[in-house]
Write a protein that holds these residues in place. Structure first.
Motif: not given
Length: 437
Positions: A248, A251, A269-270, A273, A276
């Motif tokens: 990841h 990200v 948005e990153e 994410e 999450r």
């Protein structure tokens, strides 16, 4: 044989051992080490462990035996007896003494105090275990590691914020209290297969705590204050570091200091994410993010606190563009003022001035050395003014109602006193004005 007074100590031999273990672990990342217990009980390793425990100080554990008691009876006999118990496998750790230390917000933080005997064995275990895991630890991890520190983490986060505009300010809910023992031991077993070492770790984890004279079991978690706890915490969260960097990294950039970490991202948005993904990884570790304390921060509108620093973007004086800055946060400033107040409160009025200044200087130097990175000039100067105000009130209190201390006399005393500065003279300040206050 242990090094005695007047003889060269055997730290070099233990450091050579650490180097060999590190290189062996680095050459083969899948190697599991099966003979670490014999190295743990080596006289040079135990002696170095004792020296480091003694240097760190600390209170006595549940047995009431402090470091000064060991020194009075003789460290050599203490270590010989400890080595004998370890070799004969009759060593058993005692429960950890739980105490509470005040936090700046008025709450109290639990702290575990192992016995001196257990601290020495834990430190010896750390000396032989740490090189094995250091060979695999990631660059994003900064806490409680050789040649790594909080200042480096602060500098790295500040550099990442040049292009990063969104930050996940993460908080693991009750991390040290919720570490799963079986999961932790499985992670240790990835690199260590020595059953004797694994048994030691399990004994420490399950020894329990004593609070107000009553023993309590510890089915999960590691005590904050245990010598081995920071290494075990890094082993546990190495899963987060590895999965993030392997899968990841695109990200955002992860920066972790023990259980405190942030992820710097380019877009909202990153960041969402990233939160999450981290939540999913922690679930696998039987941990969770604190729902109220884990935040997604827009650097265009606000800032965040990390490792005592407050990070925020402000217009650069040189270019006018938004640039990242870091300075001591509000909580850190309250803590510093509280420490200065403690050193200069009224109950110390009968204390000798040299003793008072010595204690105050230790507080100032420690705090200054930590916050010397970043953009701390104004905050340090604010604290200097607070120190002078407290010293003024302290001297007025010593003189009583009939005292005749004037600002000029105070300034003259201040120059002679030897008190140090949070922001030393000669670093761009008006020193004459500063001395006059």
């Amino acid at each position: 044989m242990h090094a005695r007074k007047g003889q060269p100590h055997q730290h070099d031999a233990s450091r050579q051992l650490q180097r060999r273990l590190y290189l062996a672990a680095k050459r083969n990342r899948n190697r599991r080490f099966h003979a670490l217990y014999d190295r743990l009980v080596r006289p040079d390793v135990l002696w170095r462990a004792w020296c480091e425990v003694r240097a760190n100080g600390g209170s006595a554990g549940v047995d009431g035996i402090g470091i000064e008691d060991v020194e009075r009876e003789g460290a050599d006999g203490f270590l010989d007896g400890l080595a004998k118990d370890l070799k004969e496998k009759v060593y058993r750790p005692k429960p950890v003494l739980r105490v509470y230390i005040p936090k700046p917000d008025g709450r109290k933080r639990p702290l575990g105090i192992p016995t001196v005997r257990d601290r020495v064995v834990q430190q010896a275990a750390r000396l032989v275990m740490e090189p094995v895991f250091e060979a695999s630890f990631r660059d994003c991890s900064y806490g409680f590691r050789p040649r790594r520190n909080a200042g480096q983490a602060v500098g790295a986060v500040k550099a990442a914020l040049v292009t990063g505009w969104w930050v996940v300010d993460a908080d693991i809910k009750s991390f040290f209290d919720t570490i799963d023992h079986d999961q932790l031991l499985r992670l240790v077993q990835r690199r260590i297969s020595d059953r004797r070492v694994l048994k030691l770790i399990r004994q420490w984890l399950s020894a329990g705590v004593v609070e107000e004279g009553k023993w309590q079991p510890t089915p999960k978690g590691t005590p904050q204050g245990g010598v081995i706890s920071p290494l075990l915490a890094n082993i546990y969260l190495h899963v987060l570091d590895s999965l993030w960097q392997h899968r990841h990294a695109e990200v955002g950039r992860l920066y972790r200091y023990a259980d405190d970490f942030v992820v710097v991202c380019r877009r909202k948005e990153e960041a969402e994410e990233a939160r999450r993904i981290i939540g999913g990884i922690l679930t696998r570790l039987k941990l969770s993010l604190h729902p109220d304390k884990t935040l997604i921060v827009s650097m265009k509108e606000e800032g965040f606190d990390f490792l005592g620093f407050h990070f925020r973007k402000k217009p650069s004086k040189r270019t006018g563009r938004l640039a990242p800055y870091a300075w001591p946060g509000a909580k850190a400033m309250r803590t510093a003022r509280a420490r200065v107040w403690e050193q200069t409160e009224r109950r110390r009025l009968r204390m000798g001035l040299s003793e008072l200044i010595g204690g105050l200087n230790r507080v100032i130097r420690g705090w200054r050395n930590y916050f010397r990175v970043g953009n701390s000039t104004k905050k340090l100067a604010d604290l200097d003014r607070y120190v002078r105000l407290r010293l003024w009130k302290f001297l007025k209190g010593r003189q009583g109602a009939r005292g005749k201390l004037t600002p000029m006399a105070f300034a003259a005393w201040l120059r002679r006193s030897g008190v140090t500065y949070f922001y030393p003279p000669g670093r761009g300040r008006n020193t004459a004005l500063h001395a006059a206050w």
